[in-house]
Scaffold this motif. Structure first.
Motif, PDB file in Angstrom:
ATOM      1  N   LEU A   1       6.113  21.020  20.112  1.00 57.56           N
ATOM      2  CA  LEU A   1       7.492  21.500  20.016  1.00 57.56           C
ATOM      3  C   LEU A   1       7.705  22.381  18.783  1.00 57.56           C
ATOM      4  N   PHE A   2       6.981  22.091  17.702  1.00 56.77           N
ATOM      5  CA  PHE A   2       7.130  22.899  16.494  1.00 56.77           C
ATOM      6  C   PHE A   2       6.615  24.318  16.736  1.00 56.77           C
ATOM      7  N   SER A   3       5.543  24.409  17.498  1.00 54.49           N
ATOM      8  CA  SER A   3       5.010  25.717  17.868  1.00 54.49           C
ATOM      9  C   SER A   3       6.046  26.527  18.654  1.00 54.49           C
ATOM     10  N   GLN A   4       6.691  25.852  19.612  1.00 52.02           N
ATOM     11  CA  GLN A   4       7.746  26.515  20.404  1.00 52.02           C
ATOM     12  C   GLN A   4       8.929  26.900  19.516  1.00 52.02           C
ATOM     13  N   PHE A   5       9.262  25.994  18.586  1.00 47.25           N
ATOM     14  CA  PHE A   5      10.367  26.243  17.655  1.00 47.25           C
ATOM     15  C   PHE A   5      10.085  27.503  16.819  1.00 47.25           C
ATOM     16  N   LEU A   6       8.844  27.623  16.324  1.00 47.51           N
ATOM     17  CA  LEU A   6       8.491  28.783  15.499  1.00 47.51           C
ATOM     18  C   LEU A   6       8.569  30.073  16.311  1.00 47.51           C
ATOM     19  N   GLU A   7       8.118  30.014  17.556  1.00 47.24           N
ATOM     20  CA  GLU A   7       8.184  31.208  18.419  1.00 47.24           C
ATOM     21  C   GLU A   7       9.614  31.736  18.500  1.00 47.24           C
ATOM     22  N   GLN A   8      10.566  30.785  18.597  1.00 43.76           N
ATOM     23  CA  GLN A   8      11.962  31.197  18.797  1.00 43.76           C
ATOM     24  C   GLN A   8      12.711  31.440  17.484  1.00 43.76           C
ATOM     25  N   ASN A   9      12.287  30.774  16.403  1.00 46.29           N
ATOM     26  CA  ASN A   9      13.122  30.775  15.199  1.00 46.29           C
ATOM     27  C   ASN A   9      12.462  31.273  13.919  1.00 46.29           C
ATOM     28  N   ILE A  10      11.233  31.761  14.005  1.00 48.78           N
ATOM     29  CA  ILE A  10      10.486  32.099  12.789  1.00 48.78           C
ATOM     30  C   ILE A  10      11.240  33.089  11.895  1.00 48.78           C
ATOM     31  N   SER A  11      12.007  33.993  12.504  1.00 49.37           N
ATOM     32  CA  SER A  11      12.660  35.022  11.681  1.00 49.37           C
ATOM     33  C   SER A  11      14.048  34.617  11.189  1.00 49.37           C
TER      34      SER A  11
ATOM     35  N   GLU B   1       0.853  -1.198   0.000  1.00 48.36           N
ATOM     36  CA  GLU B   1       0.000   0.000   0.000  1.00 48.36           C
ATOM     37  C   GLU B   1       0.885   1.242   0.000  1.00 48.36           C
ATOM     38  N   THR B   2       0.504   2.265  -0.764  1.00 50.57           N
ATOM     39  CA  THR B   2       1.290   3.502  -0.785  1.00 50.57           C
ATOM     40  C   THR B   2       0.395   4.700  -0.474  1.00 50.57           C
ATOM     41  N   ALA B   3       1.007   5.733   0.081  1.00 52.78           N
ATOM     42  CA  ALA B   3       0.297   7.000   0.323  1.00 52.78           C
ATOM     43  C   ALA B   3       1.301   8.137   0.133  1.00 52.78           C
ATOM     44  N   TYR B   4       0.779   9.298  -0.205  1.00 51.02           N
ATOM     45  CA  TYR B   4       1.633  10.461  -0.472  1.00 51.02           C
ATOM     46  C   TYR B   4       1.189  11.618   0.400  1.00 51.02           C
ATOM     47  N   VAL B   5       2.172  12.261   1.029  1.00 49.50           N
ATOM     48  CA  VAL B   5       1.886  13.383   1.922  1.00 49.50           C
ATOM     49  C   VAL B   5       2.776  14.537   1.477  1.00 49.50           C
ATOM     50  N   PHE B   6       2.246  15.741   1.523  1.00 50.73           N
ATOM     51  CA  PHE B   6       3.032  16.894   1.068  1.00 50.73           C
ATOM     52  C   PHE B   6       3.594  17.675   2.261  1.00 50.73           C
ATOM     53  N   GLN B   7       4.865  18.063   2.155  1.00 55.90           N
ATOM     54  CA  GLN B   7       5.449  18.946   3.170  1.00 55.90           C
ATOM     55  C   GLN B   7       5.294  20.374   2.668  1.00 55.90           C
ATOM     56  N   ASN B   8       4.206  21.000   3.068  1.00 49.58           N
ATOM     57  CA  ASN B   8       3.957  22.382   2.662  1.00 49.58           C
ATOM     58  C   ASN B   8       4.456  23.334   3.738  1.00 49.58           C
ATOM     59  N   MET B   9       4.973  24.460   3.288  1.00 49.57           N
ATOM     60  CA  MET B   9       5.575  25.438   4.198  1.00 49.57           C
ATOM     61  C   MET B   9       4.615  25.899   5.292  1.00 49.57           C
ATOM     62  N   ASP B  10       3.305  25.996   4.959  1.00 50.36           N
ATOM     63  CA  ASP B  10       2.373  26.544   5.956  1.00 50.36           C
ATOM     64  C   ASP B  10       1.727  25.484   6.850  1.00 50.36           C
ATOM     65  N   ALA B  11       2.102  24.203   6.663  1.00 44.51           N
ATOM     66  CA  ALA B  11       1.506  23.147   7.495  1.00 44.51           C
ATOM     67  C   ALA B  11       1.900  23.320   8.959  1.00 44.51           C
ATOM     68  N   PHE B  12       0.916  23.307   9.838  1.00 46.12           N
ATOM     69  CA  PHE B  12       1.120  23.400  11.296  1.00 46.12           C
ATOM     70  C   PHE B  12       1.743  24.734  11.734  1.00 46.12           C
ATOM     71  N   THR B  13       1.571  25.793  10.923  1.00 45.45           N
ATOM     72  CA  THR B  13       2.126  27.099  11.308  1.00 45.45           C
ATOM     73  C   THR B  13       1.017  28.067  11.733  1.00 45.45           C
ATOM     74  N   ASP B  14      -0.146  27.517  12.157  1.00 41.66           N
ATOM     75  CA  ASP B  14      -1.298  28.367  12.509  1.00 41.66           C
ATOM     76  C   ASP B  14      -0.896  29.513  13.423  1.00 41.66           C
ATOM     77  N   GLY B  15      -1.295  30.692  13.037  1.00 39.34           N
ATOM     78  CA  GLY B  15      -1.040  31.846  13.906  1.00 39.34           C
ATOM     79  C   GLY B  15       0.322  32.478  13.687  1.00 39.34           C
ATOM     80  N   PHE B  16       1.169  31.856  12.871  1.00 42.48           N
ATOM     81  CA  PHE B  16       2.494  32.442  12.611  1.00 42.48           C
ATOM     82  C   PHE B  16       2.545  32.984  11.186  1.00 42.48           C
ATOM     83  N   GLU B  17       3.132  34.142  11.044  1.00 40.52           N
ATOM     84  CA  GLU B  17       3.315  34.756   9.737  1.00 40.52           C
ATOM     85  C   GLU B  17       4.661  34.261   9.188  1.00 40.52           C
TER      86      GLU B  17
END
Length: 299
Positions: A226-236, A73-89
């Motif tokens: 953890l990704f949310s925390q990572f974005l807080e510290q590293n988004i820029s 069985e196969t499945a395909y998932v996309f790594q999009n830049m805005d995935a899981f970045t809710d609330g972050f610009e």
């Protein structure tokens, strides 16, 4: 329940320019991914999930679907830049994907069983897949993950320096930490890494991580937080990346569970330098002539 294999292939397009030229190493034009999938199927994995870039989806499926149809069985998932970045610009100058742990997080909706993670363009070997499959079927739990520990001497290149995640292993065989060592070279048969202006020798049996992990689905909510925390510290910071060892270190440090280091005798190989390519071809030919693999994997 059969485990799933998650293959991190979102970075492939940038390396190859176009997937049409995915490098062929096997006697019948097999890519390194083909060998990983073949090893996974015979070790008992029931599903292959590819993490890819959306703009390469059609090309990717054209390469793999005809080979794998009816086999797994196969499945395909996309790594999009805005995935899981809710609330972050997301800053305009950010072009780099968010890293390997973000890629894993993007598979959250596609995986509900114990799973392994590998890089698309690394050859991991049959022994490693068999040991990982056994771990995922028999030991994996919400508080018990794993990593395959390769012998450093079986992962170095003759053509330049490499970076490796050197594993500190506790007395009970669990991971105590991973230290990323850059600039590891081989000179006169000795392996050493550079630190400042000095060289520190490492033994050839030193366990290193080549990004072959075993997880339970519990890793998804942990990673999301953890990704949310990572974005807080590293988004820029346009070069910052959210790597799998960041999640694993936090998992251990927070007392959420343990990570078993699975030793393997497998020879790892990959193409760090273009000069590595002929050696990869030779190594695969040798394995085929020894009968480890058929000369046409998907016949």
């Amino acid at each position: 329940m059969q485990p799933t294999l998650l293959i991190l292939a979102a970075g492939m397009a940038s390396r190859y320019g176009s997937l049409k030229q995915i490098q062929q190493f096997g006697p019948s034009g097999e890519t390194i991914i083909d060998y990983s999938i073949y090893d996974a199927i015979r070790a008992g994995f029931g599903k292959i999930v590819f993490i890819i870039r959306e703009n390469f989806a059609e090309e990717f499926k054209e390469i793999f679907e005809p080979k794998l149809k009816g086999k797994v069985e196969t499945a395909y998932v996309f790594q999009n830049m805005d995935a899981f970045t809710d609330g972050f610009e997301i800053p305009a100058d950010r072009t780099k994907p968010w890293g390997t742990a973000h890629a894993v997080l993007c598979a959250k909706g596609a995986i509900n069983e114990p799973f392994a993670v590998i890089n698309a363009d690394d050859f991991y070997g049959r022994d490693a897949f068999e040991k990982m499959a056994a771990f995922l079927k028999n030991e994996c739990a919400d508080d018990k993950y794993s990593v395959v520990g390769y012998e450093l001497g079986k992962t170095v290149s003759d053509y330049g320096f490499v970076s490796r995640g050197v594993c500190q292993v506790s007395d009970n065989g669990n991971l105590a930490g991973i230290t990323e060592r850059t600039k590891i070279t081989v000179e006169d048969g000795k392996i050493a890494y550079e630190e400042g202006d000095k060289k520190v020798e490492l033994g050839p049996k030193t366990p290193v991580s080549m990004n072959f992990w075993g997880f339970a689905p519990s890793v998804f909510p942990i990673s999301e937080k953890l990704f949310s925390q990572f974005l807080e510290q590293n988004i820029s910071n346009p070069k910052s990346e959210f790597f799998i060892p960041i999640v694993v270190d936090q998992f251990i440090a927070a007392g959420l569970g343990s990570v078993k280091v699975i030793p393997t005798s497998s020879q790892w190989f990959g193409v760090t330098y273009k000069e590595d390519a002929p050696g990869v071809q030779e190594s695969l030919s040798a394995l085929v002539s020894k009968g480890e693999y058929p000369d046409n994997l998907w016949k």
